[in-house]
Design an enzyme around this catalytic site. Structure first.
Site, short mmCIF file in Angstrom:
data_model
loop_
_atom_site.label_atom_id
_atom_site.label_comp_id
_atom_site.label_asym_id
_atom_site.label_seq_id
_atom_site.Cartn_x
_atom_site.Cartn_y
_atom_site.Cartn_z
N TRP A 118 49.00 48.00 41.55
CA TRP A 118 47.49 48.62 41.12
C TRP A 118 47.02 49.28 42.32
CZ3 TRP A 118 42.66 45.70 42.42
CH2 TRP A 118 41.58 46.37 41.41
N LYS A 167 39.70 40.71 31.05
CA LYS A 167 40.35 41.29 30.15
C LYS A 167 40.54 40.21 29.11
CE LYS A 167 41.77 43.80 33.69
NZ LYS A 167 41.06 43.65 35.00
N ASP A 194 48.23 37.83 42.02
CA ASP A 194 47.03 38.49 41.25
C ASP A 194 47.34 38.22 39.82
OD1 ASP A 194 45.20 40.18 40.14
OD2 ASP A 194 45.85 41.91 41.43
#
Length: 398
Positions: free
Chosen positions: A130, A247, A212
């Site tokens: 990311w 999300k 993560d």
């Protein structure tokens, strides 16, 4: 005072979003933005979130501060979601969790904790990872080093190369950042057998794993997506976990996440957690309330929780279904490249295997916006645009 300062370039993905917004082409497609979209190109509010907000509107009695760690009742919510209700680790006292402003806030607090307390520790991240990982840890003064991950020749995982690099170069006490699932940006996940190898490696080398977990539920299932994380947690002494509710609850702008710290004993966990609190105080003092209150309301209501799981499944099934449709329609278009690997990837993103030249041609000639790396957001595909998308890719790729 500021005359010596030079402007810096912004985030290229954000620039891509702006370029798409300004494009007058009625056929334009945005495959850059990293949020879930429905078939109408809209990021919806989940029904369960609306219901929870109605409850909060009726019942909330104060807007006072929450405290450094957020609402105390939110800690078990974070842990139950990550590990599953009733997991033995949760009763051991070895895990402490704090609410944070999104997964990004959790990573920033983790970075400051590592910088201040694990002197000399370097952070190892996948190549690619990311885009904000490096910025976050650079800002805390933590050295960031890449390990091999994505293989452009096969559009697959370079696990052997990854392990060879780590074996040769990691130091005891280094931090290994691993994506729990739905790898951003490639969509290529570690399988359970890879997690088992990594777990033994972490133990042998004395590393601190930082997982993560931003997309739980968007791959194969809420529990299935964290099978690797849970295996590692059950077999190592120490771990950091940054997770996001943005999300899977669709509450992006509410900035709700969590940071969990696992230690060898309850006393060590509590000591480390107190230091995490110092990092929080120095960063943002205390987290916002609304997102966590929404999640807590849903997760403590059996009816809302069951409905929420169905909503997550619907989002997941839509994304995985789009992957299958995309592969089938690309093949039917007569494109020379085999895109079957897209169906094997998981989560919202895909490393499409498109070259920089092909991506820029799609952008300039067809108003299809994909990141320069070839990363595209699968959630931006819809029944309305998939034919145009596949036809355009076929023309560009040949």
């Amino acid at each position: 005072m500021f005359k010596h300062l030079n402007a810096v370039s912004g985030d290229p993905l954000l620039a891509l979003i702006v370029a798409h917004q300004q494009d007058p082409n009625p056929k334009k497609i945005d495959l850059g933005v990293g949020v879930y979209k429905d078939d109408n190109g809209h990021t919806p509010i989940l029904n369960t979130v609306k219901k929870a907000e109605a409850i909060l509107l009726e019942q909330e009695e104060s807007k006072s501060y929450l405290g450094i760690y957020g609402a105390a009742a939110f800690e078990p919510i974070i842990q139950d979601l990550l590990f599953g209700e009733g997991h033995a680790l949760l009763s051991s006292g070895r895990i402490r969790s704090t609410q944070t402003p999104g997964g990004t806030g959790a990573l920033k607090v983790a970075a400051d904790f590592i910088s201040a307390n694990l002197k000399g520790a370097r952070l190892w991240v996948s190549d690619p990872t990311w885009g904000n990982h490096k910025s976050i840890f650079d800002s805390a003064g933590v050295e960031v080093i890449n390990y091999p991950y994505y293989d452009p020749a096969t559009n697959g995982l370079r696990f052997d190369d990854m392990m060879a690099k780590l074996e040769a170069e990691v130091n005891e006490g280094d931090v290994l950042l691993v994506h729990a699932c739905c790898h951003n940006p490639t969509g290529i996940d570690l399988q359970l057998e890879h997690w088992k190898v990594l777990t033994e490696f972490v133990k042998a080398k004395g590393l601190l794993p930082l997982v993560d977990a931003a997309y739980q539920g968007f791959g194969d299932g809420l529990d299935e997506d964290l099978a690797g994380l849970r295996h590692m947690a059950e077999n190592v002494d120490n771990m950091l976990i940054a997770n996001s509710f943005s999300k899977n609850f669709g509450i992006y702008r509410e900035r709700c996440g969590g940071l969990s710290i696992m230690a060898e004993s309850a006393d060590e966990a509590n000591a480390a957690f107190s230091i995490v609190g110092q990092a929080i105080r120095a960063n943002y003092s205390m987290p916002p309330s609304h997102g966590a209150a929404v999640v807590h309301t849903i997760m403590t209501s059996p009816e809302l929780k069951a409905e929420w799981k169905e909503e997550v499944a619907q989002m997941r099934d839509r994304i995985n279904g789009l992957r299958a449709k995309l592969v089938a329609k690309l093949a039917a278009s007569g494109v020379s490249k085999d895109f079957a690997f897209i169906q094997d990837q998981r989560g919202m993103f895909s490393y499409s295997g498109l070259t920089l030249e092909q991506v820029r041609t799609l952008r300039s000639e067809y108003a299809i916006y994909i990141a320069d790396t070839g990363r595209m957001s699968i959630a931006g595909v819809s029944d309305d645009n998939i034919d145009y998308l596949c036809e355009s890719i076929a023309k560009v790729v040949g």
